[in-house]
Motif scaffolding. Structure first.
Motif, PDB file in Angstrom:
ATOM      1  N   ASP A  18      26.219-103.055 -18.781  1.00  0.00           N
ATOM      2  CA  ASP A  18      25.934-103.288 -20.139  1.00  0.00           C
ATOM      3  C   ASP A  18      24.789-104.406 -20.249  1.00  0.00           C
ATOM      4  OD1 ASP A  18      28.136-102.358 -21.342  1.00  0.00           O
ATOM      5  OD2 ASP A  18      29.340-104.061 -21.384  1.00  0.00           O
ATOM      6  N   ILE A  19      24.264-105.110 -19.299  1.00  0.00           N
ATOM      7  CA  ILE A  19      23.295-106.006 -19.142  1.00  0.00           C
ATOM      8  C   ILE A  19      22.073-105.739 -18.405  1.00  0.00           C
ATOM      9  CG2 ILE A  19      24.773-107.898 -19.895  1.00  0.00           C
ATOM     10  CD1 ILE A  19      23.712-108.688 -16.640  1.00  0.00           C
ATOM     11  N   GLU A  20      22.205-104.461 -17.834  1.00  0.00           N
ATOM     12  CA  GLU A  20      21.484-104.033 -16.670  1.00  0.00           C
ATOM     13  C   GLU A  20      19.957-103.810 -17.165  1.00  0.00           C
ATOM     14  OE1 GLU A  20      21.026-100.481 -13.322  1.00  0.00           O
ATOM     15  OE2 GLU A  20      22.498-100.378 -15.005  1.00  0.00           O
ATOM     16  N   HIS A  21      19.939-103.471 -18.420  1.00  0.00           N
ATOM     17  CA  HIS A  21      18.460-103.214 -19.161  1.00  0.00           C
ATOM     18  C   HIS A  21      17.788-104.660 -19.485  1.00  0.00           C
ATOM     19  CE1 HIS A  21      21.129-103.221 -22.627  1.00  0.00           C
ATOM     20  NE2 HIS A  21      20.085-103.671 -23.192  1.00  0.00           N
ATOM     21  N   PHE A  22      18.550-105.561 -19.374  1.00  0.00           N
ATOM     22  CA  PHE A  22      17.949-106.849 -19.810  1.00  0.00           C
ATOM     23  C   PHE A  22      17.346-107.267 -18.446  1.00  0.00           C
ATOM     24  CE2 PHE A  22      21.245-106.777 -23.041  1.00  0.00           C
ATOM     25  CZ  PHE A  22      20.333-107.090 -24.133  1.00  0.00           C
ATOM     26  N   LEU A  23      17.619-107.147 -17.302  1.00  0.00           N
ATOM     27  CA  LEU A  23      17.419-107.791 -15.860  1.00  0.00           C
ATOM     28  C   LEU A  23      15.931-107.759 -15.668  1.00  0.00           C
ATOM     29  CD1 LEU A  23      20.353-106.972 -13.773  1.00  0.00           C
ATOM     30  CD2 LEU A  23      20.214-108.941 -15.177  1.00  0.00           C
ATOM     31  N   PRO A  24      15.273-108.710 -15.563  1.00  0.00           N
ATOM     32  CA  PRO A  24      13.867-108.686 -15.091  1.00  0.00           C
ATOM     33  C   PRO A  24      13.752-107.917 -13.585  1.00  0.00           C
ATOM     34  CG  PRO A  24      14.458-110.787 -15.194  1.00  0.00           C
ATOM     35  CD  PRO A  24      15.652-109.994 -15.546  1.00  0.00           C
ATOM     36  N   ASP A  33      25.961-108.810 -28.433  1.00  0.00           N
ATOM     37  CA  ASP A  33      25.304-109.223 -29.544  1.00  0.00           C
ATOM     38  C   ASP A  33      24.645-110.818 -29.528  1.00  0.00           C
ATOM     39  OD1 ASP A  33      25.932-106.986 -30.860  1.00  0.00           O
ATOM     40  OD2 ASP A  33      27.925-107.801 -31.702  1.00  0.00           O
ATOM     41  N   GLN A  34      25.223-111.537 -28.893  1.00  0.00           N
ATOM     42  CA  GLN A  34      24.877-112.921 -28.762  1.00  0.00           C
ATOM     43  C   GLN A  34      23.396-112.902 -27.653  1.00  0.00           C
ATOM     44  OE1 GLN A  34      27.444-115.531 -27.170  1.00  0.00           O
ATOM     45  NE2 GLN A  34      26.386-117.522 -27.761  1.00  0.00           N
ATOM     46  N   LEU A  35      23.871-111.922 -26.589  1.00  0.00           N
ATOM     47  CA  LEU A  35      22.683-111.767 -25.731  1.00  0.00           C
ATOM     48  C   LEU A  35      21.509-111.317 -26.262  1.00  0.00           C
ATOM     49  CD1 LEU A  35      21.734-111.935 -22.787  1.00  0.00           C
ATOM     50  CD2 LEU A  35      22.897-109.802 -22.292  1.00  0.00           C
ATOM     51  N   ARG A  36      21.619-110.453 -27.113  1.00  0.00           N
ATOM     52  CA  ARG A  36      20.499-109.803 -27.715  1.00  0.00           C
ATOM     53  C   ARG A  36      19.794-110.840 -28.512  1.00  0.00           C
ATOM     54  NH1 ARG A  36      24.511-105.502 -28.727  1.00  0.00           N
ATOM     55  NH2 ARG A  36      24.146-104.042 -27.267  1.00  0.00           N
ATOM     56  N   GLN A  37      20.594-111.766 -29.444  1.00  0.00           N
ATOM     57  CA  GLN A  37      19.882-112.698 -30.214  1.00  0.00           C
ATOM     58  C   GLN A  37      19.272-113.641 -29.309  1.00  0.00           C
ATOM     59  OE1 GLN A  37      19.582-112.548 -33.450  1.00  0.00           O
ATOM     60  NE2 GLN A  37      18.413-114.319 -33.258  1.00  0.00           N
ATOM     61  N   LYS A  38      19.712-114.058 -28.291  1.00  0.00           N
ATOM     62  CA  LYS A  38      19.205-114.944 -27.341  1.00  0.00           C
ATOM     63  C   LYS A  38      17.878-114.646 -26.664  1.00  0.00           C
ATOM     64  CE  LYS A  38      22.133-118.277 -27.748  1.00  0.00           C
ATOM     65  NZ  LYS A  38      21.792-119.528 -28.311  1.00  0.00           N
ATOM     66  N   ILE A  53      15.779-112.227 -28.079  1.00  0.00           N
ATOM     67  CA  ILE A  53      14.976-112.438 -29.015  1.00  0.00           C
ATOM     68  C   ILE A  53      14.382-113.681 -29.165  1.00  0.00           C
ATOM     69  CG2 ILE A  53      14.504-111.956 -31.821  1.00  0.00           C
ATOM     70  CD1 ILE A  53      16.364-109.601 -31.441  1.00  0.00           C
ATOM     71  N   GLU A  54      15.119-114.593 -29.235  1.00  0.00           N
ATOM     72  CA  GLU A  54      14.696-115.986 -29.594  1.00  0.00           C
ATOM     73  C   GLU A  54      13.897-116.592 -28.336  1.00  0.00           C
ATOM     74  OE1 GLU A  54      18.059-118.582 -29.812  1.00  0.00           O
ATOM     75  OE2 GLU A  54      18.853-117.427 -31.656  1.00  0.00           O
ATOM     76  N   PHE A  55      14.405-116.101 -26.948  1.00  0.00           N
ATOM     77  CA  PHE A  55      13.584-116.357 -26.129  1.00  0.00           C
ATOM     78  C   PHE A  55      12.008-115.565 -25.817  1.00  0.00           C
ATOM     79  CE2 PHE A  55      13.173-115.577 -21.108  1.00  0.00           C
ATOM     80  CZ  PHE A  55      12.835-116.781 -20.782  1.00  0.00           C
ATOM     81  N   ASP A  97       5.057-110.714 -32.735  1.00  0.00           N
ATOM     82  CA  ASP A  97       5.914-109.960 -33.728  1.00  0.00           C
ATOM     83  C   ASP A  97       6.796-111.282 -34.238  1.00  0.00           C
ATOM     84  OD1 ASP A  97       7.646-108.766 -35.005  1.00  0.00           O
ATOM     85  OD2 ASP A  97       7.341-106.794 -33.884  1.00  0.00           O
ATOM     86  N   GLU A  98       6.965-111.478 -35.719  1.00  0.00           N
ATOM     87  CA  GLU A  98       7.785-112.463 -36.233  1.00  0.00           C
ATOM     88  C   GLU A  98       9.213-111.998 -36.078  1.00  0.00           C
ATOM     89  OE1 GLU A  98       6.996-114.225 -39.802  1.00  0.00           O
ATOM     90  OE2 GLU A  98       4.636-114.654 -39.188  1.00  0.00           O
ATOM     91  N   LYS A  99       9.461-110.824 -36.416  1.00  0.00           N
ATOM     92  CA  LYS A  99      10.918-110.035 -36.179  1.00  0.00           C
ATOM     93  C   LYS A  99      11.174-108.851 -35.175  1.00  0.00           C
ATOM     94  CE  LYS A  99      12.211-111.458 -40.939  1.00  0.00           C
ATOM     95  NZ  LYS A  99      12.986-111.189 -42.038  1.00  0.00           N
ATOM     96  N   PRO A 100      10.793-109.415 -34.005  1.00  0.00           N
ATOM     97  CA  PRO A 100      10.818-108.134 -33.093  1.00  0.00           C
ATOM     98  C   PRO A 100      12.368-107.603 -32.965  1.00  0.00           C
ATOM     99  CG  PRO A 100      11.071-110.303 -31.850  1.00  0.00           C
ATOM    100  CD  PRO A 100      10.885-110.598 -33.442  1.00  0.00           C
ATOM    101  N   THR A 101      12.429-106.320 -32.599  1.00  0.00           N
ATOM    102  CA  THR A 101      13.483-105.679 -32.376  1.00  0.00           C
ATOM    103  C   THR A 101      14.185-105.895 -30.778  1.00  0.00           C
ATOM    104  OG1 THR A 101      12.378-103.792 -31.414  1.00  0.00           O
ATOM    105  CG2 THR A 101      12.946-103.555 -33.611  1.00  0.00           C
ATOM    106  N   ILE A 102      15.235-105.770 -30.482  1.00  0.00           N
ATOM    107  CA  ILE A 102      15.729-106.258 -29.113  1.00  0.00           C
ATOM    108  C   ILE A 102      15.028-105.351 -28.014  1.00  0.00           C
ATOM    109  CG2 ILE A 102      17.519-104.390 -29.262  1.00  0.00           C
ATOM    110  CD1 ILE A 102      17.285-107.887 -27.337  1.00  0.00           C
ATOM    111  N   GLU A 103      14.587-104.123 -28.476  1.00  0.00           N
ATOM    112  CA  GLU A 103      13.776-103.332 -27.512  1.00  0.00           C
ATOM    113  C   GLU A 103      12.445-103.849 -27.067  1.00  0.00           C
ATOM    114  OE1 GLU A 103      15.269-102.085 -30.177  1.00  0.00           O
ATOM    115  OE2 GLU A 103      16.917-101.167 -29.216  1.00  0.00           O
ATOM    116  N   ILE A 104      11.730-104.429 -28.345  1.00  0.00           N
ATOM    117  CA  ILE A 104      10.406-105.029 -28.097  1.00  0.00           C
ATOM    118  C   ILE A 104      10.692-106.296 -27.594  1.00  0.00           C
ATOM    119  CG2 ILE A 104       8.596-106.101 -29.511  1.00  0.00           C
ATOM    120  CD1 ILE A 104       9.048-103.740 -31.709  1.00  0.00           C
ATOM    121  N   ALA A 105      11.565-107.322 -27.770  1.00  0.00           N
ATOM    122  CA  ALA A 105      11.770-108.403 -27.241  1.00  0.00           C
ATOM    123  C   ALA A 105      12.010-108.233 -25.695  1.00  0.00           C
ATOM    124  CB  ALA A 105      12.955-109.034 -27.977  1.00  0.00           C
TER     125      ALA A 105
END
Length: 87
Positions: A67-73, A16-21, A23-25, A33-41
């Motif tokens: 758990d984090i694989e989909h975040f990886l560039p 949850d913290q990673l998702r929030q970070k 979005i902030e990033f 987008d002012e309130k992007p979803t995690i998928e969009i972010a």
């Protein structure tokens, strides 16, 4: 050795913290987008990183790679994963 254009560190032990970070990033990188979803972010971050090579991203204290694989560039820079998991 590498003159990175961007360095980012993400705490990865709490998804949850990673998702929030992420979005902030995405906002730091200029998402409109002012309130992007995690998928969009996540998509925005990965596309931005692909277009701007020369970065370093650290994912700290990864519990489970899956758990984090989909975040990886996918390309354009370096990724470091740290973990306490010996497996």
């Amino acid at each position: 050795k590498y003159p990175y254009i961007l360095r980012a560190w993400f705490p990865a032990e709490n998804l949850d913290q990673l998702r929030q970070k992420y979005i902030e990033f995405s906002k730091i990188l200029g998402i409109k987008d002012e309130k992007p979803t995690i998928e969009i972010a996540t998509t925005y971050v990965k596309e931005w990183l692909a277009k701007h090579p020369g970065w370093l991203i650290v994912y700290d204290n990864v519990e489970n790679y899956k758990d984090i694989e989909h975040f990886l560039p996918e390309d354009g820079g370096h990724v470091i994963l740290t973990t306490r998991n010996r497996n």
